[in-house]
Design an enzyme around this catalytic site. Structure first.
Site, PDB file in Angstrom:
ATOM      1  N   ASP A  72      25.157 -52.130  51.007  1.00  0.00           N
ATOM      2  CA  ASP A  72      26.134 -51.049  50.915  1.00  0.00           C
ATOM      3  C   ASP A  72      25.329 -49.743  50.849  1.00  0.00           C
ATOM      4  O   ASP A  72      24.586 -49.527  49.887  1.00  0.00           O
ATOM      5  CB  ASP A  72      26.971 -51.260  49.647  1.00  0.00           C
ATOM      6  CG  ASP A  72      27.951 -50.138  49.383  1.00  0.00           C
ATOM      7  OD1 ASP A  72      27.809 -49.051  49.983  1.00  0.00           O
ATOM      8  OD2 ASP A  72      28.852 -50.332  48.552  1.00  0.00           O
ATOM      9  N   VAL A  73      25.473 -48.893  51.871  1.00  0.00           N
ATOM     10  CA  VAL A  73      24.624 -47.692  51.953  1.00  0.00           C
ATOM     11  C   VAL A  73      24.866 -46.709  50.810  1.00  0.00           C
ATOM     12  O   VAL A  73      24.057 -45.810  50.590  1.00  0.00           O
ATOM     13  CB  VAL A  73      24.805 -46.950  53.303  1.00  0.00           C
ATOM     14  CG1 VAL A  73      24.321 -47.802  54.451  1.00  0.00           C
ATOM     15  CG2 VAL A  73      26.247 -46.482  53.505  1.00  0.00           C
ATOM     16  N   TYR A 172      37.609 -37.390  55.035  1.00  0.00           N
ATOM     17  CA  TYR A 172      36.773 -37.739  56.197  1.00  0.00           C
ATOM     18  C   TYR A 172      36.170 -36.479  56.832  1.00  0.00           C
ATOM     19  O   TYR A 172      34.962 -36.406  57.097  1.00  0.00           O
ATOM     20  CB  TYR A 172      37.632 -38.503  57.210  1.00  0.00           C
ATOM     21  CG  TYR A 172      36.865 -39.006  58.408  1.00  0.00           C
ATOM     22  CD1 TYR A 172      36.159 -40.204  58.347  1.00  0.00           C
ATOM     23  CD2 TYR A 172      36.864 -38.299  59.611  1.00  0.00           C
ATOM     24  CE1 TYR A 172      35.460 -40.674  59.453  1.00  0.00           C
ATOM     25  CE2 TYR A 172      36.175 -38.763  60.716  1.00  0.00           C
ATOM     26  CZ  TYR A 172      35.476 -39.962  60.629  1.00  0.00           C
ATOM     27  OH  TYR A 172      34.781 -40.423  61.736  1.00  0.00           O
ATOM     28  N   LYS A 176      32.196 -35.402  57.114  1.00  0.00           N
ATOM     29  CA  LYS A 176      31.487 -35.178  58.378  1.00  0.00           C
ATOM     30  C   LYS A 176      30.953 -33.744  58.476  1.00  0.00           C
ATOM     31  O   LYS A 176      29.880 -33.520  59.054  1.00  0.00           O
ATOM     32  CB  LYS A 176      32.394 -35.507  59.569  1.00  0.00           C
ATOM     33  CG  LYS A 176      32.774 -36.979  59.651  1.00  0.00           C
ATOM     34  CD  LYS A 176      31.549 -37.891  59.714  1.00  0.00           C
ATOM     35  CE  LYS A 176      31.919 -39.349  59.956  1.00  0.00           C
ATOM     36  NZ  LYS A 176      30.738 -40.232  60.069  1.00  0.00           N
TER      37      LYS A 176
END
Ligand code: BGC
Length: 274
Positions: A72-73, A172, A176
Site C-alpha cells: 500500500d503506497v 481527487y 492531482k
C-alpha cells in the site's frame, strides 16, 4: 544492412522498474509497455493479486522479468519493503512509475473526512513516499552509463484534473493538483543528481475507474463532447508516453507534464469561438 539492425538494443534494456498500482488499468498497460521495451518490472498491487500474478506470468512467458509485490503506497513501512523486494529481485531500481491512485467521489457537502483523507493519502502521500525511496536509491547508486545516462527517472501519474476543476471530486482534483507541484518541485530538487522527474496527465482513458462515463453509447457520446480528438483514450496511449519518458530518448526533459488527453485540456467549449 548488417545484423546489428536486428539486435538493436531495446529502449529500456536491462533497466529495473517499479510500477505502483501495476496490476490493473493504466498501471497494467505501463507494466506491459516497460517489459516490451526490455525493462524488468516490479508489479505493485493492493487488491486483486490474481491480476498481478497473471500479468507477471504473461511477461515471463514472453521472455521478460517481473515480480508481483503487495504494498500500500500510503504506508511508509510497506513502501520501504517494496523497494527492498525490488533490490532483492533485480539488484536496483532505475525507473519509478508513481501510478497508484483512486477516486472516492461525492459532492462537497456529502464528502466524509475519510473520503478526503483516503484519496490524499494514496494519490499524493503515496507518490511522496515512493519518490523519496526511489531518490534515496538513485542518489546512493549514481549514474550507471551501461543502463541510462541519468541516475533515475520518476514518472508521476497526474490527471487533466490537475488543471481542470472537477465538481463532485474535490478530493481527487486537489490530490492531482498536489501531484503537479510535487513533481515539479522534485524535478527542481533532484536534477543536480541527474534524476529526471516528469508527469503524465491522462484524460478520459477507458478503465474501471470511469466505467460509468463510457458504459453506454449515450454516455460515451456525451463524454466525446469533451474530447476534440474524437475518441476515448486507451491505456496503451499512456503506456507509450511512460516508456518514452522513462527512456533516454527524453533526456533533457524534466519537470514537464505530458497531457495525454485527446485535447480535453483545450477548452473544447470554445471551438466555435465561444
Ligand atoms: C479520472 C477519470 C476521468 C478523467 C477525465 C481522470 O483523472 O480518473 O475518471 O474520466 O480524469 O475526466
Amino acid at each position: 544492412m548488417n545484423s546489428t539492425a536486428n539486435t538493436k538494443k531495446r529502449l529500456l534494456e536491462g533497466q529495473r522498474s517499479i510500477v505502483t498500482g501495476g496490476n490493473t488499468g493504466i498501471g497494467a498497460a505501463i507494466v506491459e509497455g516497460l517489459a516490451e521495451a526490455g525493462a524488468r518490472v516490479v508489479v505493485d498491487y493492493v487488491t486483486e493479486p490474481d491480476k498481478a500474478e497473471a500479468l507477471v506470468q504473461r511477461i515471463r512467458d514472453n521472455g521478460g522479468e517481473a515480480v508481483a509485490v503487495e504494498a500500500d503506497v500510503s504506508r511508509e513501512e510497506q513502501v520501504r519493503a517494496m523497494f527492498g523486494a525490488a533490490l532483492e529481485a533485480f539488484g536496483g531500481v532505475d525507473i519509478l512509475v508513481n501510478n497508484a491512485g483512486l477516486q472516492r467521489d461525492a459532492p462537497l457537502t456529502e464528502m466524509s473526512l475519510d473520503d478526503w483523507e483516503t484519496v490524499i493519502r494514496v494519490n499524493l502521500t503515496g507518490q511522496f513516499l515512493c519518490a523519496r525511496e526511489a531518490a534515496r536509491e538513485f542518489i546512493r547508486r549514481g549514474v550507471n552509463p551501461e543502463l541510462s545516462v541519468s541516475a533515475g527517472k520518476i514518472i508521476c501519474m497526474s490527471s487533466v484534473h490537475d488543471v481542470i476543476p472537477w465538481a463532485g471530486h474535490v478530493n481527487y482534483a486537489a490530490s492531482k493538483g498536489g501531484v503537479a507541484m510535487l513533481m515539479k518541485t522534485l524535478a527542481q530538487e533532484l536534477a543536480v543528481h541527474k534524476i529526471r522527474v516528469n508527469g503524465i496527465s491522462p484524460g478520459a482513458i477507458k478503465t474501471c475507474i470511469n466505467y460509468d462515463s463510457w458504459m453506454t453509447p449515450e454516455r460515451e457520446a456525451r463524454l466525446l463532447e469533451l474530447i476534440p480528438y474524437g475518441r476515448v483514450g486507451h491505456t496503451r496511449d499512456i503506456a507509450k508516453a511512460a516508456v518514452w519518458l522513462a527512456s533516454d530518448e527524453s533526456d533533457y526533459i524534466t519537470g514537464a507534464t505530458l497531457y495525454v488527453d485527446g485535447g480535453m485540456t483545450l477548452y473544447p467549449g470554445f471551438e466555435d469561438g465561444g
